[in-house]
Design a protein around this motif. Structure first.
Motif, PDB file in Angstrom:
ATOM      1  N   GLN A  24      30.361 -77.495  69.268  1.00 24.07           N
ATOM      2  CA  GLN A  24      29.191 -76.652  69.026  1.00 24.07           C
ATOM      3  C   GLN A  24      29.604 -75.217  68.703  1.00 24.07           C
ATOM      4  O   GLN A  24      28.984 -74.560  67.865  1.00 24.07           O
ATOM      5  N   SER A  25      30.671 -74.743  69.355  1.00 28.81           N
ATOM      6  CA  SER A  25      31.110 -73.366  69.102  1.00 28.81           C
ATOM      7  C   SER A  25      31.639 -73.192  67.688  1.00 28.81           C
ATOM      8  O   SER A  25      31.578 -72.091  67.125  1.00 28.81           O
ATOM      9  N   GLY A  28      28.542 -73.407  65.208  1.00 30.28           N
ATOM     10  CA  GLY A  28      27.742 -72.185  65.251  1.00 30.28           C
ATOM     11  C   GLY A  28      28.419 -70.949  64.706  1.00 30.28           C
ATOM     12  O   GLY A  28      27.973 -69.821  64.967  1.00 30.28           O
ATOM     13  N   GLN A  29      29.489 -71.104  63.939  1.00 28.02           N
ATOM     14  CA  GLN A  29      30.196 -69.950  63.376  1.00 28.02           C
ATOM     15  C   GLN A  29      29.333 -69.208  62.351  1.00 28.02           C
ATOM     16  O   GLN A  29      28.586 -69.814  61.587  1.00 28.02           O
ATOM     17  N   THR A  30      29.452 -67.884  62.345  1.00 26.39           N
ATOM     18  CA  THR A  30      28.714 -67.087  61.366  1.00 26.39           C
ATOM     19  C   THR A  30      29.215 -67.351  59.948  1.00 26.39           C
ATOM     20  O   THR A  30      28.457 -67.209  58.986  1.00 26.39           O
ATOM     21  N   GLN A  32      30.474 -70.469  58.094  1.00 27.39           N
ATOM     22  CA  GLN A  32      30.509 -71.914  58.299  1.00 27.39           C
ATOM     23  C   GLN A  32      31.672 -72.578  57.568  1.00 27.39           C
ATOM     24  O   GLN A  32      31.976 -72.236  56.411  1.00 27.39           O
ATOM     25  N   SER A  99      35.050 -71.154  70.933  1.00 24.78           N
ATOM     26  CA  SER A  99      35.262 -70.080  69.953  1.00 24.78           C
ATOM     27  C   SER A  99      34.067 -69.136  69.949  1.00 24.78           C
ATOM     28  O   SER A  99      32.914 -69.580  70.030  1.00 24.78           O
ATOM     29  N   SER A 101      31.384 -66.780  68.139  1.00 29.40           N
ATOM     30  CA  SER A 101      30.662 -67.141  66.921  1.00 29.40           C
ATOM     31  C   SER A 101      31.209 -66.466  65.668  1.00 29.40           C
ATOM     32  O   SER A 101      31.075 -66.993  64.564  1.00 29.40           O
ATOM     33  N   ASP A 102      31.838 -65.292  65.800  1.00 31.68           N
ATOM     34  CA  ASP A 102      32.356 -64.593  64.617  1.00 31.68           C
ATOM     35  C   ASP A 102      33.861 -64.755  64.460  1.00 31.68           C
ATOM     36  O   ASP A 102      34.483 -64.063  63.662  1.00 31.68           O
ATOM     37  N   ARG A 103      34.441 -65.678  65.216  1.00 34.60           N
ATOM     38  CA  ARG A 103      35.888 -65.898  65.150  1.00 34.60           C
ATOM     39  C   ARG A 103      36.367 -66.131  63.725  1.00 34.60           C
ATOM     40  O   ARG A 103      37.236 -65.429  63.213  1.00 34.60           O
TER      41      ARG A 103
END
Length: 272
Positions: A24-25, A28-30, A32, A99, A101-103
């Motif tokens: 899920q982490s 959910g990345q900004t 994708q 992770s 979200s902005d990783r």
């Protein structure tokens, strides 16, 4: 931003609830991913297969499941997954970490700003059960020269949050067998190949740890693997004989300590 693939490996002893949160982490990345490769390292439990079904429903056409007939270890599984990745940039993710979200957005920007770089990681924050209760932070040298020097004695990248160029990893021979040191061995070979590294001064990932992790970093088998790695580094001109002897003495001492003392040592001396 450039397209990238997510690469994960899972085996039967993983906890399905952690696996779901890890996936899920990355969903959910900004920024994708356009591909999500998950390698099943041998047959899984029904609960883990249920998580995979959930992931397939969530990611639909993006997800790619690679099933291996038997458990062969993380290195072999990642090599199989890497071959299945269609993109040059690949983000590694473990099955029990989280992770931010902005990783990946930060790593993609760093690759854009530094096209000469082949591998990028950042700060990893450690926790036990509650991801909001951070117990330590693993902060690494930032620029390539400092990373190369640091690699002479310790792992220079936080493997659970690396993003790398597929071609550079494969040029170095991919992940190779070395007990619990497959990632460190890979970075050493990449650095010796002339590949450039970078660490961001940003927290990219929360890493689930515990006494068990530090217990696994001991014992004769682990000490032997470290001696093998440092021997390789000396034979290839990365470290001097004096540095080799210092490394062996320090790692042997640490490896023979009880797990609880080793945990304390890591917490007090090797983490922030």
């Amino acid at each position: 931003m450039e397209a990238y693939s997510v690469l994960m490996s899972v085996y039967s002893k993983e906890k399905p609830e952690y696996f779901r949160v890890a996936i899920q982490s990355m969903i959910g990345q900004t920024a994708q991913a356009d591909e999500f490769v998950i390698v099943c390292d041998g047959p899984l439990t029904e609960e883990l297969d249920e998580v995979l079904s959930w992931a397939e429903e969530k990611q639909k056409e993006k997800i790619k499941i690679v099933r291996l007939p038997q458990n062969g270890g993380l290195g072999k599984a990642l090599n199989m997954g890497l071959m299945a990745c269609k993109n040059e940039l690949v983000a590694r993710m473990d099955t029990d970490d989280i992770s931010l979200s902005d990783r990946c957005e930060k790593q993609l920007k760093a690759f854009s700003d530094h096209p000469e770089v082949s591998v990028i990681s950042g700060v990893a924050e450690e926790f036990y059960e509650d991801a909001n209760e951070i117990t330590a932070r693993r902060v690494l040298p930032l620029d390539h020269e400092a990373i190369y020097e640091f690699a002479k004695k310790r792992n220079p990248f936080n493997h659970p949050c690396v993003m790398f160029k597929k071609s550079a990893v494969q040029k170095a021979g991919g992940y190779q067998e070395m007990y619990r040191l497959e990632d460190y061995f890979l970075w050493v070979r990449m650095l010796l190949n002339g590949e450039k590294g970078l660490n961001l001064n940003d927290t990219l990932l929360k890493m689930r740890t515990g006494a068990g992790m530090y217990k696994r970093r001991g014992g004769l088998k682990y000490i032997s693997a470290q001696i093998e790695l440092f021997s390789y580094m000396m034979e290839n001109g990365m470290i001097t004989r004096m540095r080799f002897l210092k490394n062996v003495i320090l790692r042997t001492f640490s490896g023979l300590l009880p797990g609880s003392i080793r945990l304390l040592l890591f917490r007090k001396l090797l983490r922030k």
